[in-house]
Enzyme design. Structure first.
Site, PDB file in Angstrom:
ATOM      1  N   SER A  60       1.010  -1.255   0.176  1.00  0.00           N
ATOM      2  CA  SER A  60       0.051  -0.032   0.112  1.00  0.00           C
ATOM      3  C   SER A  60       0.806   1.218  -0.099  1.00  0.00           C
ATOM      4  O   SER A  60       2.138   1.157   0.343  1.00  0.00           O
ATOM      5  CB  SER A  60      -0.855  -0.031   1.252  1.00  0.00           C
ATOM      6  OG  SER A  60      -1.421   1.303   1.685  1.00  0.00           O
ATOM      7  N   TYR A 106      -2.384  -0.938  10.416  1.00  0.00           N
ATOM      8  CA  TYR A 106      -2.424  -1.240   8.962  1.00  0.00           C
ATOM      9  C   TYR A 106      -0.882  -0.619   8.419  1.00  0.00           C
ATOM     10  O   TYR A 106      -0.162  -1.165   7.869  1.00  0.00           O
ATOM     11  CB  TYR A 106      -3.461  -0.257   8.185  1.00  0.00           C
ATOM     12  CG  TYR A 106      -3.626  -0.672   6.678  1.00  0.00           C
ATOM     13  CD1 TYR A 106      -4.280  -1.670   6.217  1.00  0.00           C
ATOM     14  CD2 TYR A 106      -3.004   0.143   6.021  1.00  0.00           C
ATOM     15  CE1 TYR A 106      -4.652  -1.811   5.144  1.00  0.00           C
ATOM     16  CE2 TYR A 106      -3.303  -0.077   4.520  1.00  0.00           C
ATOM     17  CZ  TYR A 106      -4.028  -1.207   4.279  1.00  0.00           C
ATOM     18  OH  TYR A 106      -4.202  -1.275   2.572  1.00  0.00           O
TER      19      TYR A 106
HETATM   20  P1  NAD Z   1     -11.320  -6.061  -0.186  1.00  0.00           P
HETATM   21  O1  NAD Z   1     -11.998  -5.889   1.189  1.00  0.00           O
HETATM   22  O2  NAD Z   1     -12.352  -6.029  -1.526  1.00  0.00           O
HETATM   23  O3  NAD Z   1     -10.624  -7.451  -0.402  1.00  0.00           O
HETATM   24  C1  NAD Z   1      -9.637  -7.936   0.876  1.00  0.00           C
HETATM   25  C2  NAD Z   1      -9.818  -9.537   0.413  1.00  0.00           C
HETATM   26  O4  NAD Z   1      -9.167 -10.154   1.662  1.00  0.00           O
HETATM   27  C3  NAD Z   1     -11.285 -10.062   0.388  1.00  0.00           C
HETATM   28  O5  NAD Z   1     -11.373 -11.027  -0.515  1.00  0.00           O
HETATM   29  C4  NAD Z   1     -11.253 -10.715   1.778  1.00  0.00           C
HETATM   30  O6  NAD Z   1     -12.206 -12.144   1.906  1.00  0.00           O
HETATM   31  C5  NAD Z   1      -9.950 -11.278   2.029  1.00  0.00           C
HETATM   32  N1  NAD Z   1      -9.624 -11.502   3.432  1.00  0.00           N
HETATM   33  C6  NAD Z   1      -9.879 -10.607   4.516  1.00  0.00           C
HETATM   34  N2  NAD Z   1      -9.523 -11.349   5.694  1.00  0.00           N
HETATM   35  C7  NAD Z   1      -9.041 -12.504   5.264  1.00  0.00           C
HETATM   36  C8  NAD Z   1      -8.744 -13.830   5.874  1.00  0.00           C
HETATM   37  N3  NAD Z   1      -8.799 -13.869   7.223  1.00  0.00           N
HETATM   38  N4  NAD Z   1      -8.284 -15.124   5.138  1.00  0.00           N
HETATM   39  C9  NAD Z   1      -8.423 -14.892   3.944  1.00  0.00           C
HETATM   40  N5  NAD Z   1      -8.854 -13.937   3.264  1.00  0.00           N
HETATM   41  C10 NAD Z   1      -9.150 -12.765   3.776  1.00  0.00           C
HETATM   42  O7  NAD Z   1     -10.434  -5.018  -0.249  1.00  0.00           O
HETATM   43  P2  NAD Z   1      -9.123  -4.647  -1.417  1.00  0.00           P
HETATM   44  O8  NAD Z   1      -9.207  -2.883  -1.665  1.00  0.00           O
HETATM   45  O9  NAD Z   1      -9.385  -5.322  -2.603  1.00  0.00           O
HETATM   46  O10 NAD Z   1      -7.757  -4.998  -0.633  1.00  0.00           O
HETATM   47  C11 NAD Z   1      -6.900  -6.016  -1.009  1.00  0.00           C
HETATM   48  C12 NAD Z   1      -5.648  -5.646  -0.761  1.00  0.00           C
HETATM   49  O11 NAD Z   1      -5.071  -4.369  -1.275  1.00  0.00           O
HETATM   50  C13 NAD Z   1      -5.140  -5.539   0.773  1.00  0.00           C
HETATM   51  O12 NAD Z   1      -4.175  -6.057   1.167  1.00  0.00           O
HETATM   52  C14 NAD Z   1      -5.326  -3.934   0.976  1.00  0.00           C
HETATM   53  O13 NAD Z   1      -4.620  -3.623   1.919  1.00  0.00           O
HETATM   54  C15 NAD Z   1      -4.739  -3.644  -0.234  1.00  0.00           C
HETATM   55  N6  NAD Z   1      -4.822  -2.428  -0.672  1.00  0.00           N
HETATM   56  C16 NAD Z   1      -5.963  -1.789  -1.046  1.00  0.00           C
HETATM   57  C17 NAD Z   1      -6.095  -0.246  -1.261  1.00  0.00           C
HETATM   58  C18 NAD Z   1      -7.603   0.048  -1.371  1.00  0.00           C
HETATM   59  O14 NAD Z   1      -7.638   1.522  -1.591  1.00  0.00           O
HETATM   60  N7  NAD Z   1      -8.602  -0.364  -1.590  1.00  0.00           N
HETATM   61  C19 NAD Z   1      -5.100   0.635  -1.161  1.00  0.00           C
HETATM   62  C20 NAD Z   1      -3.720   0.027  -0.833  1.00  0.00           C
HETATM   63  C21 NAD Z   1      -3.805  -1.497  -0.572  1.00  0.00           C
END
Ligand code: NAD
Length: 257
Positions: free
Chosen positions: A139, A152
């Site tokens: 991130s 985080y």
């Molecule tokens: P999201 O909530 O759509 O996806 C998160 C995924 O992680 C989901 O599929 C969820 O089921 C899974 N998950 C949660 N807890 C879990 C567990 N205990 N075991 C297995 N799977 C689990 O959110 P996203 O935005 O797609 O996030 C994906 C990644 O991207 C994350 O690591 C997040 O930190 C990172 N990220 C997101 C953003 C943003 O702005 N959305 C920015 C930077 C980084």
């Protein structure tokens, strides 16, 4: 070299960025293993739909990324793992003094330690296959901090550090390890943060988007899942063979400030 027939394991891929990355890899012929901690019909249907749409092998394997044993079992059950995308993640927003201990523990486990366990299990498999890619979805918060996100920010900085170690340990092999550092992407995770951010700052949800969330992102645009999937595909390509141990920020200029 074609990626067709390789296998990618994508943690946390029943929604958002992980699902988008899985679909993009499947589109170019990569077999995919989807994952989350649930085991619903919908989860398995996601994999079945990808298999029929793109003509690849697609499976859904339940594994809770907060548990070290599940992380390692995911790789074992996958059978093979040429591309490992450590993507599972959760968020919680609160000041340090009020941050719930169980949320701290869960974020450190899911967002950081899971990547250690899956990587440890996948490296021998990649070494046997003679090729591998470890791609950690970190991130902008792996490079910069924001208030109220202690767990985080800590976890994502940890993932960036771990990525460099894995790159050094695999530097002489046809395996690379890199981290992608997205700015804000409008997935379920961010949708949930909007009311929480509004509450912490005592402002409306619209103001939270404009004045807090996108305030950090000079482009004033959300990053898209498709853009991140394109970066993953690039990191898997031959052109990226000497890119290892680095971070690719996709953040509309956030971390240039
Ligand atoms: P999201 O909530 O759509 O996806 C998160 C995924 O992680 C989901 O599929 C969820 O089921 C899974 N998950 C949660 N807890 C879990 C567990 N205990 N075991 C297995 N799977 C689990 O959110 P996203 O935005 O797609 O996030 C994906 C990644 O991207 C994350 O690591 C997040 O930190 C990172 N990220 C997101 C953003 C943003 O702005 N959305 C920015 C930077 C980084």
């Amino acid at each position: 070299m074609s990626l067709k027939g390789k296998t990618a394991v994508i943690t946390g891929s029943n929604s958002g960025i992980g699902l988008g990355v899985a679909r993009e890899l499947a589109k170019i012929g990569v077999n995919v293993v989807l994952n989350s901690y649930t085991d619903g019909e919908d989860d398995h249907k996601l994999a079945a739909d990808i298999a029929s749409e793109f003509g690849v092998t697609a499976r859904y394997i339940r594994a809770d990324m907060s548990k070290s044993g599940d992380c390692r079992a995911l790789i074992e059950k996958a059978g093979t793992c040429d591309i490992l995308i450590n993507n599972a993640g959760i968020q919680h927003v609160a000041p340090v003094q009020d941050f719930p201990i169980e949320k701290w523990d869960a974020i450190i486990a899911i967002n950081m330690s899971s990547a250690f366990h899956t990587t440890a299990a996948a490296l021998p498999v990649m070494r046997d296959a003679g090729w591998g890619r470890v791609i950690n979805i970190a991130s902008a918060h792996g490079l910069r901090a924001s208030p109220f996100k202690s767990a985080y920010v800590t976890a994502k900085h940890g993932v960036v550090g771990m990525t460099k170690v894995v790159a050094l340990e695999t530097a002489k092999e046809p395996i690379t390890a890199n981290a992608i550092c997205p700015g804000y992407v409008l997935t379920a995770m961010v949708e949930k943060q909007i009311p929480a951010t509004a509450k912490e700052y005592g402002i409306s949800e619209d103001e939270a988007i404009e004045k807090v969330i996108l305030a950090k992102q000079p482009s004033k645009e959300f990053v898209t899942v498709e853009q991140l999937a394109g970066i993953v595909t690039f990191l898997c390509s031959d052109a990226a063979s000497q890119i290892t141990g680095t971070t690719i920020a996709a953040d509309g200029g956030w971390t240039s400030q």
